[in-house]
Design a protein around this motif. Structure first.
Motif, PDB file in Angstrom:
ATOM      1  N   LEU A  58       0.845  -1.204   0.000  1.00 31.93           N
ATOM      2  CA  LEU A  58       0.000   0.000   0.000  1.00 31.93           C
ATOM      3  C   LEU A  58       0.878   1.251   0.000  1.00 31.93           C
ATOM      4  O   LEU A  58       0.586   2.223  -0.690  1.00 31.93           O
ATOM      5  CB  LEU A  58      -0.931  -0.009   1.217  1.00 31.93           C
ATOM      6  CG  LEU A  58      -2.125  -0.969   1.137  1.00 31.93           C
ATOM      7  CD1 LEU A  58      -2.722  -1.213   2.522  1.00 31.93           C
ATOM      8  CD2 LEU A  58      -3.203  -0.424   0.192  1.00 31.93           C
ATOM      9  N   SER A  79     -11.939  -0.718   8.075  1.00 35.95           N
ATOM     10  CA  SER A  79     -10.806  -1.458   7.540  1.00 35.95           C
ATOM     11  C   SER A  79      -9.718  -1.512   8.598  1.00 35.95           C
ATOM     12  O   SER A  79      -9.819  -0.870   9.651  1.00 35.95           O
ATOM     13  CB  SER A  79     -10.267  -0.795   6.276  1.00 35.95           C
ATOM     14  OG  SER A  79      -9.244  -1.590   5.699  1.00 35.95           O
ATOM     15  N   PHE A  80      -8.669  -2.260   8.271  1.00 37.13           N
ATOM     16  CA  PHE A  80      -7.485  -2.265   9.116  1.00 37.13           C
ATOM     17  C   PHE A  80      -6.750  -0.937   8.895  1.00 37.13           C
ATOM     18  O   PHE A  80      -6.792  -0.371   7.802  1.00 37.13           O
ATOM     19  CB  PHE A  80      -6.595  -3.464   8.751  1.00 37.13           C
ATOM     20  CG  PHE A  80      -5.421  -3.624   9.653  1.00 37.13           C
ATOM     21  CD1 PHE A  80      -5.587  -3.704  11.023  1.00 37.13           C
ATOM     22  CD2 PHE A  80      -4.138  -3.691   9.140  1.00 37.13           C
ATOM     23  CE1 PHE A  80      -4.502  -3.843  11.868  1.00 37.13           C
ATOM     24  CE2 PHE A  80      -3.046  -3.834   9.967  1.00 37.13           C
ATOM     25  CZ  PHE A  80      -3.232  -3.904  11.336  1.00 37.13           C
ATOM     26  N   ALA A  82      -3.908  -0.092   8.220  1.00 36.96           N
ATOM     27  CA  ALA A  82      -2.934  -0.008   7.120  1.00 36.96           C
ATOM     28  C   ALA A  82      -3.529   0.678   5.891  1.00 36.96           C
ATOM     29  O   ALA A  82      -2.795   1.330   5.139  1.00 36.96           O
ATOM     30  CB  ALA A  82      -2.440  -1.404   6.749  1.00 36.96           C
ATOM     31  N   VAL A 131     -11.900  -0.780  -0.041  1.00 34.61           N
ATOM     32  CA  VAL A 131     -11.463  -1.994   0.662  1.00 34.61           C
ATOM     33  C   VAL A 131     -12.504  -3.090   0.428  1.00 34.61           C
ATOM     34  O   VAL A 131     -13.684  -2.889   0.703  1.00 34.61           O
ATOM     35  CB  VAL A 131     -11.326  -1.712   2.176  1.00 34.61           C
ATOM     36  CG1 VAL A 131     -10.909  -2.975   2.923  1.00 34.61           C
ATOM     37  CG2 VAL A 131     -10.344  -0.579   2.431  1.00 34.61           C
ATOM     38  N   ASP A 157      -7.692  -2.082  -2.009  1.00 34.80           N
ATOM     39  CA  ASP A 157      -7.159  -2.868  -0.894  1.00 34.80           C
ATOM     40  C   ASP A 157      -7.938  -4.184  -0.885  1.00 34.80           C
ATOM     41  O   ASP A 157      -9.007  -4.282  -0.289  1.00 34.80           O
ATOM     42  CB  ASP A 157      -7.267  -2.142   0.444  1.00 34.80           C
ATOM     43  CG  ASP A 157      -6.602  -2.938   1.569  1.00 34.80           C
ATOM     44  OD1 ASP A 157      -6.338  -4.142   1.376  1.00 34.80           O
ATOM     45  OD2 ASP A 157      -6.366  -2.349   2.651  1.00 34.80           O
ATOM     46  N   HIS A 185      -0.797 -12.492   4.892  1.00 33.01           N
ATOM     47  CA  HIS A 185      -0.724 -12.737   6.333  1.00 33.01           C
ATOM     48  C   HIS A 185      -1.432 -14.076   6.622  1.00 33.01           C
ATOM     49  O   HIS A 185      -2.381 -14.438   5.920  1.00 33.01           O
ATOM     50  CB  HIS A 185      -1.406 -11.566   7.061  1.00 33.01           C
ATOM     51  CG  HIS A 185      -1.377 -11.677   8.552  1.00 33.01           C
ATOM     52  ND1 HIS A 185      -2.253 -12.488   9.247  1.00 33.01           N
ATOM     53  CD2 HIS A 185      -0.589 -11.094   9.470  1.00 33.01           C
ATOM     54  CE1 HIS A 185      -1.983 -12.395  10.532  1.00 33.01           C
ATOM     55  NE2 HIS A 185      -0.983 -11.568  10.697  1.00 33.01           N
ATOM     56  N   LYS A 188      -5.162 -14.587   6.228  1.00 37.54           N
ATOM     57  CA  LYS A 188      -5.783 -14.292   4.937  1.00 37.54           C
ATOM     58  C   LYS A 188      -5.985 -15.576   4.124  1.00 37.54           C
ATOM     59  O   LYS A 188      -5.761 -16.661   4.634  1.00 37.54           O
ATOM     60  CB  LYS A 188      -4.944 -13.252   4.186  1.00 37.54           C
ATOM     61  CG  LYS A 188      -4.660 -11.970   5.001  1.00 37.54           C
ATOM     62  CD  LYS A 188      -5.881 -11.078   5.198  1.00 37.54           C
ATOM     63  CE  LYS A 188      -5.755 -10.076   6.321  1.00 37.54           C
ATOM     64  NZ  LYS A 188      -4.877  -8.940   6.108  1.00 37.54           N
TER      65      LYS A 188
HETATM   66  C1  LIG Z   1      -4.387  -7.607   6.607  1.00 37.22           C
HETATM   67  C2  LIG Z   1      -4.764  -6.310   6.003  1.00 37.22           C
HETATM   68  C3  LIG Z   1      -3.818  -5.342   5.625  1.00 37.22           C
HETATM   69  C4  LIG Z   1      -2.349  -5.468   5.942  1.00 37.22           C
HETATM   70  O1  LIG Z   1      -1.812  -6.645   5.497  1.00 37.22           O
HETATM   71  P1  LIG Z   1      -0.331  -7.061   5.976  1.00 37.22           P
HETATM   72  O2  LIG Z   1       0.068  -8.051   4.937  1.00 37.22           O
HETATM   73  O3  LIG Z   1      -0.472  -7.652   7.335  1.00 37.22           O
HETATM   74  O4  LIG Z   1       0.514  -5.836   5.961  1.00 37.22           O
HETATM   75  C5  LIG Z   1      -4.251  -4.209   4.982  1.00 37.22           C
HETATM   76  N1  LIG Z   1      -5.562  -3.998   4.747  1.00 37.22           N
HETATM   77  C6  LIG Z   1      -6.500  -4.867   5.129  1.00 37.22           C
HETATM   78  C7  LIG Z   1      -7.923  -4.587   4.817  1.00 37.22           C
HETATM   79  C8  LIG Z   1      -6.134  -6.047   5.782  1.00 37.22           C
HETATM   80  O5  LIG Z   1      -7.078  -6.901   6.189  1.00 37.22           O
END
Ligand SMILES: *Cc1c(COP(=O)(O)O)cnc(C)c1O
Length: 381
Positions: A58, A79-80, A82, A131, A157, A185, A188
């Motif tokens: 990202l 969302s997360f 990130a 997202v 995302d 991750h 996922k």
């Molecule tokens: C898991 C996740 C991320 C970050 O993923 P990483 O690989 O852990 O950096 C970003 N956005 C969303 C929506 C996520 O679920």
């Protein structure tokens, strides 16, 4: 405890990693481009650039699109963190577009209204990051139309959504976006431990992503800005990072990719089973739009009576059910509050947040375990 998500690792995965450990390359070697090509082919995108995680993807996606101080980047509050932190890494301003109350996905009507407002205020976004919550694609066709009209770039995302389809085509083909990001991750859909990938159809963007992933350095003689040195010469052309994926991770990803479709199929079967068995309870399951197939990273339910959420959550945890909540509105976090965001900013997002619980869902969840989840939920309600 039955966790909310869990990886599936088989002997073949393990052997692939062991073989790579015995090879000449540990970090970015032949396995990384192999994995990238497999993902690009799977998604129907021209290019894929792997990095150390989706957060890094990202970040370099924002950089590749030229996001900098003074720019505006919009994403979903459900969302997360990130999804929005990536814009802050580039010193841009972040803002949030409210979600649809029944899916938690970025609401295209809210986006349209916000764009009309931003046009008048002269603060249109440079990039919008929808997202694909739970693994269901946002309304990308509509978002792409708005991107055209208001001249912004789109990063999907799709951390949740590898293996999902939209309009019968794979998520990640970038038909309606500039760049699409997946996360590997362990919770996922497929995993490389830590890892992520960015797909794109734009050659220049792919080259920029690769540059930012590795210190801003190129070793490609054709791309050198100055080339008066010997063949040892490498050139730093921009300020990049060490965001590389290792070969051990890439080979694990390639091995996992072989089972992606079966993982998604199994997740869909379990999701259907949940929906059937929760029909008569005072809960609402997230519906998948007819033009989409979800990868079902998460199985989120909304309690019809959100006042019960706290008790239901705590009780289920006590009973060994690893329920979770995806997500707390990003701007509720103290860091975002310090940037000036206030509670009440996105009404639908907050109502959604207050009603949701994530139930366990992963390919190896047995029917007996799933029934235990359902029975415990029934008892709570
Ligand atoms: C898991 C996740 C991320 C970050 O993923 P990483 O690989 O852990 O950096 C970003 N956005 C969303 C929506 C996520 O679920």
């Amino acid at each position: 405890m039955i966790p909310y998500g869990r990886q599936n690792i088989c002997e073949e995965d393990i052997q692939a990693v062991v073989d790579t450990l015995r090879s000449d390359f540990l970090t970015q070697g032949p396995q990384v481009p192999k994995f990238e090509q497999s993902i690009a082919a799977y998604c129907g995108a021209r290019y894929a650039v792997a990095a150390s995680n989706a957060t890094a993807c990202l970040h370099i996606a924002c950089l590749a699109l030229g996001v900098e101080q003074g720019d505006h980047v919009w994403t979903s509050p459900i969302s997360f963190v990130a999804s929005s932190n990536c814009a802050l890494y580039c010193k841009a301003d972040v803002d949030f577009v409210d979600v649809e109350p029944n899916t938690g996905l970025m609401c295209t009507e809210a986006l349209r209204k916000k764009l009309q407002w931003a046009e008048q205020q002269n603060c249109l976004p440079k990039v919008v990051i929808p997202v694909h919550l739970t693994g269901q694609s946002c309304n990308m066709e509509e978002i792409a139309k708005l991107a055209n009209q208001y001249d912004f770039n789109v990063i999907e995302d799709a951390s949740h959504a590898i293996g999902a389809t939209y309009q019968k085509a794979p998520v990640g083909n970038c038909q309606y976006s500039d760049i699409c990001i997946f996360s590997f991750h362990p919770v996922k859909i497929i995993t490389t431990g830590e890892g992520g990938i960015a797909t794109t159809n734009d050659k220049t963007l792919a080259q920029k992503l690769a540059l930012f992933r590795s210190h801003g350095i190129t070793k490609d003689a054709d791309k050198m800005l100055q080339n008066d040195q010997g063949s040892w010469y490498y050139e730093q052309q921009d300020l990049g990072f060490n965001y590389r994926l290792t070969d051990m991770q890439a080979v694990l990803g390639s091995s996992q990719l072989k089972r992606l479709d079966s993982f998604v199929q199994q997740r869909n079967l379990l999701a259907t089973r949940y929906k059937e068995r929760l029909k008569d309870l005072p809960v609402t399951c997230i519906e998948v739009q007819p033009n989409a197939m979800s990868s079902y990273h998460l199985f989120i339910i909304l309690l019809n009576d959100p006042a019960k959420r706290m008790d239901v959550f705590e009780h289920m945890r006590q009973q060994g059910i690893g329920v979770n909540v995806h997500y707390i509105p990003i701007y509720w976090q103290p860091y975002y509050r310090s940037l000036g965001f206030k509670k009440g900013y996105c009404e639908n997002a907050e109502q959604f947040y207050q009603a949701i619980i994530t139930l366990p869902l992963y390919p190896d969840l047995t029917h007996a375990e799933q029934d235990q989840v359902i029975d415990t939920l029934k008892a709570c309600l």
